[in-house]
Design a protein around this motif. Structure first.
Motif, short mmCIF file in Angstrom:
data_model
loop_
_atom_site.label_atom_id
_atom_site.label_comp_id
_atom_site.label_asym_id
_atom_site.label_seq_id
_atom_site.Cartn_x
_atom_site.Cartn_y
_atom_site.Cartn_z
N LYS A 129 1.32 3.18 -6.95
CA LYS A 129 1.33 4.64 -6.86
C LYS A 129 1.11 5.29 -8.23
O LYS A 129 0.39 6.28 -8.34
CB LYS A 129 2.63 5.12 -6.23
N TYR A 130 1.74 4.74 -9.27
CA TYR A 130 1.56 5.30 -10.61
C TYR A 130 0.08 5.27 -11.00
O TYR A 130 -0.41 6.11 -11.73
CB TYR A 130 2.36 4.54 -11.67
N ALA A 131 -0.62 4.25 -10.52
CA ALA A 131 -2.04 4.11 -10.88
C ALA A 131 -2.93 4.97 -9.98
O ALA A 131 -4.15 4.96 -10.14
CB ALA A 131 -2.44 2.64 -10.77
N GLY A 132 -2.32 5.69 -9.04
CA GLY A 132 -3.11 6.54 -8.14
C GLY A 132 -3.61 5.80 -6.91
O GLY A 132 -4.39 6.35 -6.13
N GLY A 133 -3.18 4.56 -6.74
CA GLY A 133 -3.62 3.77 -5.58
C GLY A 133 -2.83 4.13 -4.32
O GLY A 133 -1.80 4.82 -4.38
N VAL A 134 -3.34 3.65 -3.20
CA VAL A 134 -2.70 3.92 -1.91
C VAL A 134 -2.22 2.59 -1.34
O VAL A 134 -3.02 1.76 -0.92
CB VAL A 134 -3.71 4.57 -0.93
N PRO A 135 -0.89 2.35 -1.33
CA PRO A 135 -0.42 1.08 -0.77
C PRO A 135 -0.58 1.04 0.75
O PRO A 135 -0.32 2.04 1.42
CB PRO A 135 1.06 1.02 -1.16
N ARG A 136 -1.03 -0.08 1.25
CA ARG A 136 -1.11 -0.29 2.71
C ARG A 136 -0.23 -1.51 3.00
O ARG A 136 -0.47 -2.59 2.44
CB ARG A 136 -2.56 -0.58 3.14
N PHE A 137 0.76 -1.35 3.85
CA PHE A 137 1.76 -2.41 4.02
C PHE A 137 1.56 -3.20 5.30
O PHE A 137 1.12 -2.66 6.31
CB PHE A 137 3.16 -1.80 4.04
N ILE A 138 1.93 -4.48 5.22
CA ILE A 138 1.96 -5.30 6.43
C ILE A 138 3.16 -6.24 6.33
O ILE A 138 3.30 -6.98 5.34
CB ILE A 138 0.64 -6.09 6.62
N PRO A 139 4.04 -6.21 7.32
CA PRO A 139 5.23 -7.07 7.22
C PRO A 139 5.00 -8.48 7.75
O PRO A 139 4.26 -8.68 8.72
CB PRO A 139 6.25 -6.35 8.09
N LEU A 140 5.65 -9.44 7.11
CA LEU A 140 5.79 -10.77 7.71
C LEU A 140 6.83 -10.59 8.81
O LEU A 140 7.82 -9.88 8.62
CB LEU A 140 6.32 -11.75 6.67
N ARG A 141 6.59 -11.22 9.96
CA ARG A 141 7.55 -11.05 11.06
C ARG A 141 8.17 -12.40 11.40
O ARG A 141 7.46 -13.42 11.42
CB ARG A 141 6.86 -10.47 12.28
N LEU A 142 9.47 -12.37 11.69
CA LEU A 142 10.19 -13.60 12.03
C LEU A 142 9.88 -13.97 13.48
O LEU A 142 10.15 -13.20 14.40
CB LEU A 142 11.70 -13.38 11.84
N LYS A 143 9.29 -15.16 13.65
CA LYS A 143 8.97 -15.65 15.00
C LYS A 143 10.28 -15.95 15.72
O LYS A 143 11.28 -16.28 15.08
CB LYS A 143 8.23 -17.00 14.91
#
Ligand code: PMP
Ligand code: GLN
Length: 426
Positions: free
Chosen positions: A138-152
């Motif tokens: 965010k400080y660099a002006g980027g846009v984080p896109r998140f994806i979670p690891l999910r517990l099977k």
């Protein structure tokens, strides 16, 4: 708001920044003196020869060991890193142009993210993630896109970090023309997940398809438990040219206070990182870089052998991991057994009736639980919602993170505290 307060609000690019979990929980550890399984560091000294390197360097009469060293990395250290990683990566890594030493892996992450993120660039971050990634993007002006690891869903056994998986379709759907970077952390903090070749290949193929850079945070590269193996993203076919790999002497030699890190990658990618480094940190601490170089030279001669520190440390940690997992299971906290690193997540929801968090006002349940546990039970862990983006924090609210790179007595004390708590009437 006073005139001064109004003018000196935090600049827009840092807006939303709050004191981090580390600031808050380290202060709580000082104030309440719990048994500290929070912040990750060993509570016992590293091998004597590692400490002796520092003593030796501090007594050197060569005055240059006490003055500024080369800005992009102390010559003896970049030479040692080049020798080591050339061998591990299977290609010659140029010590002058393809390696940068930094003020801990934190600065390597900062210089790499700042040096490669433009305003509006999308950066994929896999959850749970080391918390500074999001802020740095965010400080660099980027846009984080998140994806979670999910517990099977697993039945009849304790889950391991291997059971936390990415949904491939979901990952695919995050890549697009704006994607600039994906940040990978293997072995992962806080889960201990060690990515398999198949998982890395899937990520690598998407990086190649969309021309994306992979920042591979491998600070726990030596802390991997059998039968798992650490695979370096930079060794996958055609990935060297699009991977920046980050390491840390703090994790490698059990000296987190030394704060020496590094990044290695091809020269064209390195140039951007060097530009950020030269105008912020400029040069790392000379005597500590010299000491780390000596430690690497020592290990290089016995790499992979029984007496190699990297081998013996992983072995020691494996038994600490198993001890901790047993204790947690016995008291009813469900651990996820890590395949790497020195942290363990545990689900404490089965014990909810024994917890009274009414005195805590935090938004997330894991914060209320860990604060209550620090103050009332005398044991500190880290609330894992810090490792998730806001929309996904609910995935971690029933968990706590414990650090197990501790003396046996400390782990035994943790056991006593937890068992005492478990048997106390509400
Ligand atoms: N990355 C990860 C995943 C970490 O856990 C840490 C721990 N502090 C760092 C980077 C930063 O390492 P260093 O202490 O060398 O700055
Ligand atoms: N990496 C360590 C941890 O996760 C230290 C983090 C920190 O001090 N900011 O505990």
């Amino acid at each position: 708001m006073s005139e001064v307060d109004e003018k000196f609000v935090i600049p827009l690019k840092y807006a939303g920044s709050e004191p981090s979990v580390w600031t808050e929980y380290i202060q709580m550890a000082i104030d309440y003196k719990p048994l500290n399984l929070g912040q990750g560091f060993p509570d016992y000294p590293p091998p004597k020869y590692i400490m002796d390197t520092l003593a030796k360097v501090s007594n050197e009469s060569d005055y240059m060991l006490h003055q500024y060293t080369r800005g992009f990395g102390h010559p003896r250290l970049v030479r040692a890193l080049s020798k080591l990683y050339s061998k591990l990566i299977g290609r010659e890594i140029n010590e002058k142009t393809e390696i940068l030493t930094t003020s801990g892996a934190y600065e390597a992450l900062f210089s790499t993210i700042s040096g490669h993120t433009d305003v509006g660039d999308e950066v994929i971050i896999i959850e749970p993630f080391f918390d500074c990634y999001e802020a740095m993007v965010k400080y660099a002006g980027g846009v984080p896109r998140f994806i979670p690891l999910r517990l099977k869903a697993v039945s009849g056994r304790i889950p391991t970090s291997e059971d936390w998986v990415l949904d491939k379709e979901e990952l695919k759907s995050l890549f697009n023309k704006k994607t600039k970077i994906i940040i990978l952390n293997t072995p992962n903090n806080p889960l201990g997940k060690v990515y398999s070749l198949e998982e890395l290949t899937f990520i690598a193929d998407l990086c190649k398809k969309w021309n994306v850079l992979c920042i591979s945070d491998e600070v726990y590269e030596w802390l991997v438990y059998k039968p798992h193996k650490h695979i370096r993203m930079a060794t996958l076919p055609d990935m060297w040219k699009r991977t920046v790999t980050i390491g840390s002497a703090g994790k490698t030699f059990s000296v987190t206070g030394w704060k020496v890190g590094w990044a290695y990658c091809p020269e064209n990618l390195m140039r951007n990182i060097q530009m950020v480094h030269q105008n912020t940190v400029y040069t790392g601490v000379t005597p500590i870089q010299e000491a780390v170089a000596i430690a690497f030279e020592t290990e290089m001669d016995r790499l992979g052998k029984e007496d190699c520190f990297f081998v013996s440390l992983a072995k020691d940690l494996e038994s600490k991991r198993d001890y901790m997992a047993n204790v947690l299971s016995e008291v009813g906290m469900k651990p996820t057994i890590p395949d790497g690193g020195y942290f363990m997540l545990a689900d404490w929801s089965a014990l909810e009736s024994k917890v009274d968090v009414s005195s805590e006002s935090d938004q997330y349940k894991d914060y209320r639980f860990t604060k209550w546990m620090t103050k009332k039970v005398g044991l500190q862990g880290i609330p894992p919602t810090v490792f998730y983006s806001t929309p996904n924090k609910h995935l971690a609210e029933n968990f706590v993170r414990f650090c197990f790179i501790k003396k046996h007595e400390t782990l035994k004390q943790a056991e006593d505290i937890l068992k005492r708590w478990k048997t106390t009437e509400n």
